[in-house]
Write a protein that holds these residues in place. Sequence first.
Motif, PDB file in Angstrom:
ATOM      1  N   ARG A  77       3.513  15.512   9.998  1.00 27.71           N
ATOM      2  CA  ARG A  77       2.329  14.758  10.417  1.00 27.71           C
ATOM      3  C   ARG A  77       2.332  13.371   9.804  1.00 27.71           C
ATOM      4  O   ARG A  77       1.994  12.381  10.463  1.00 27.71           O
ATOM      5  CB  ARG A  77       1.063  15.513  10.007  1.00 27.71           C
ATOM      6  N   PHE A  78       2.739  13.292   8.569  1.00 31.42           N
ATOM      7  CA  PHE A  78       2.749  11.998   7.894  1.00 31.42           C
ATOM      8  C   PHE A  78       3.802  11.068   8.500  1.00 31.42           C
ATOM      9  O   PHE A  78       3.547   9.886   8.719  1.00 31.42           O
ATOM     10  CB  PHE A  78       3.024  12.203   6.399  1.00 31.42           C
ATOM     11  N   MET A  79       4.980  11.616   8.745  1.00 26.20           N
ATOM     12  CA  MET A  79       6.052  10.780   9.270  1.00 26.20           C
ATOM     13  C   MET A  79       5.744  10.344  10.705  1.00 26.20           C
ATOM     14  O   MET A  79       6.080   9.219  11.102  1.00 26.20           O
ATOM     15  CB  MET A  79       7.381  11.542   9.208  1.00 26.20           C
ATOM     16  N   ALA A 101       0.380   7.760   2.114  1.00 29.80           N
ATOM     17  CA  ALA A 101       0.977   8.000   0.797  1.00 29.80           C
ATOM     18  C   ALA A 101      -0.079   8.455  -0.197  1.00 29.80           C
ATOM     19  O   ALA A 101       0.165   9.317  -1.050  1.00 29.80           O
ATOM     20  CB  ALA A 101       1.664   6.725   0.295  1.00 29.80           C
ATOM     21  N   SER A 102      -1.300   7.890  -0.077  1.00 31.83           N
ATOM     22  CA  SER A 102      -2.392   8.266  -0.979  1.00 31.83           C
ATOM     23  C   SER A 102      -2.805   9.725  -0.757  1.00 31.83           C
ATOM     24  O   SER A 102      -3.017  10.478  -1.707  1.00 31.83           O
ATOM     25  CB  SER A 102      -3.585   7.335  -0.770  1.00 31.83           C
ATOM     26  N   VAL A 103      -2.930  10.104   0.514  1.00 32.70           N
ATOM     27  CA  VAL A 103      -3.286  11.488   0.828  1.00 32.70           C
ATOM     28  C   VAL A 103      -2.225  12.447   0.274  1.00 32.70           C
ATOM     29  O   VAL A 103      -2.537  13.470  -0.348  1.00 32.70           O
ATOM     30  CB  VAL A 103      -3.444  11.682   2.349  1.00 32.70           C
ATOM     31  N   LEU A 104      -0.970  12.083   0.491  1.00 35.53           N
ATOM     32  CA  LEU A 104       0.116  12.929   0.025  1.00 35.53           C
ATOM     33  C   LEU A 104       0.150  12.980  -1.502  1.00 35.53           C
ATOM     34  O   LEU A 104       0.427  14.024  -2.115  1.00 35.53           O
ATOM     35  CB  LEU A 104       1.452  12.410   0.565  1.00 35.53           C
ATOM     36  N   SER A 105      -0.169  11.844  -2.138  1.00 35.46           N
ATOM     37  CA  SER A 105      -0.210  11.799  -3.603  1.00 35.46           C
ATOM     38  C   SER A 105      -1.304  12.700  -4.143  1.00 35.46           C
ATOM     39  O   SER A 105      -1.129  13.401  -5.152  1.00 35.46           O
ATOM     40  CB  SER A 105      -0.436  10.361  -4.075  1.00 35.46           C
ATOM     41  N   ASP A 127       8.249  -1.850   2.540  1.00 37.00           N
ATOM     42  CA  ASP A 127       7.984  -1.353   1.180  1.00 37.00           C
ATOM     43  C   ASP A 127       7.003  -0.182   1.216  1.00 37.00           C
ATOM     44  O   ASP A 127       7.171   0.814   0.484  1.00 37.00           O
ATOM     45  CB  ASP A 127       7.408  -2.471   0.308  1.00 37.00           C
ATOM     46  N   SER A 128       5.969  -0.291   2.058  1.00 38.36           N
ATOM     47  CA  SER A 128       4.978   0.783   2.164  1.00 38.36           C
ATOM     48  C   SER A 128       5.606   2.047   2.732  1.00 38.36           C
ATOM     49  O   SER A 128       5.292   3.169   2.321  1.00 38.36           O
ATOM     50  CB  SER A 128       3.795   0.350   3.041  1.00 38.36           C
ATOM     51  N   ARG A 129       6.507   1.863   3.715  1.00 37.19           N
ATOM     52  CA  ARG A 129       7.187   3.013   4.298  1.00 37.19           C
ATOM     53  C   ARG A 129       8.091   3.682   3.255  1.00 37.19           C
ATOM     54  O   ARG A 129       8.161   4.917   3.167  1.00 37.19           O
ATOM     55  CB  ARG A 129       7.995   2.597   5.525  1.00 37.19           C
ATOM     56  N   ASP A 130       8.787   2.851   2.451  1.00 41.31           N
ATOM     57  CA  ASP A 130       9.634   3.412   1.395  1.00 41.31           C
ATOM     58  C   ASP A 130       8.797   4.215   0.395  1.00 41.31           C
ATOM     59  O   ASP A 130       9.215   5.291  -0.066  1.00 41.31           O
ATOM     60  CB  ASP A 130      10.375   2.289   0.657  1.00 41.31           C
TER      61      ASP A 130
END
Length: 435
Positions: free
Chosen positions: A119-121, A137-141, A84-87
Amino acid sequence: MASENLLAGDVRQAQVSFSQSLNSAVRGGLEPQIADTMMWRYSQVQAIKPSSWWQTPIAEHDKLEKLSLLQSDLQAIYQQQVSDSRDALERQVHRWNAAMAEATNAGISTDGLEMGTSRFMTYAAQSPTPNGLTAMASVLSQQFTILDGRMAAYRTARAQVDAAAQNAQTLLASATQYPQLSLGGFQSQIAAATAGVPSVHGAEGFAPILNQLQQTAASIQGLLDSRGNAFGQLAAARSTLASAQSIGATVGNIPGTINSLAAQLSGAGDQGTFDSLSSRLYQEKQLLASAIYDKQSQPLSYNAGAGKLIVISLSRQVLTAYQDGTPVLTTLVATGRPQLPTPPGVYHIFAKYSPYEMISPWRYGSAFWYPPSWTNWAMEFAAGGYFIHDAPWRSWYGPGANLYNGTHGCVNVQYSPMSFLWGWTPMGTTVVVQY
């Protein structure tokens, strides 16, 4: 005994393995509520006790099976949470990529932001824990929030510039209906301002463009307003001239001046010229107004003899008071409206009141009804309630007052002249009402 010891060892090893797995999952970000449920289930397994010595192997087998189930459930739940976190991270990546593409196409600045998502992936693949994935996900958000804010500000600023350009173009198109207007500079200003739009990469870059377009639009509107005002002054001057000529006022060379200004106005093309002509036309109109006032202030012609006499002109809306054939007062008045005219004739003052309350003889709902109204001085000169009186509620006196804002038949006089008449007029004074 050896088999029982071996079974007990398997149970202890399963317990240690589960505890390690649970601790690892908690560190990785297992939801606290799920961790609490697992701990409770684990405590239930640990609480299993044989009722007698010979049931010990059965109890240990039961523990081992439940521990195995616990381990399996923990792994399944944890992996689901990882999935779920990866999604969620992948959705953020997709949203980020879409926003970056839009920003790039629009030319919006992405300075200081993460340009790629590799980098994230990569991190997601190397550290597949809910905590790690959620952190990415938070950084990207946060990055998306910054970019989205820039894009929103860009869109708003761009929309303001587009609206300002449209407004300026609309005003310019409206102005082109007057061929004599000087508009070339405005078109160049609009073109120069809009030409800079494609090179803007941030909301702040639109500010000078917006300012230029707004100033240009204001200048065009100012030109149109000045033109409209100038032609309005011309119409007013001509109308006032006609009024002055109709009553025989002395107008001198004013008609020629107005015609000359009108000729200049027809060829005017800039705001300064329009404003100058407006000012000069206004001055001519004021001269005409003074001429009209002088003419209207002239005493009414009447062959008055000895004694006191009041003469009222319905056509001029003027009252003159004579003392032994000499005018002592001339003032503008308001007489009866067309439906309720002041009757012409020769009358005499037969009643005086101070103060006096006018009461409407018409019932409420009638077009002629009026509320009770107090006057300071009232002198009745004709039967049926025809008075000469002041009117605190009135502001229009003189020509046209009877036609557009006339009385109910009385003669309204301004405060100061009426104050004089009240003290000057004795009972029996003759009143002449003439056309």
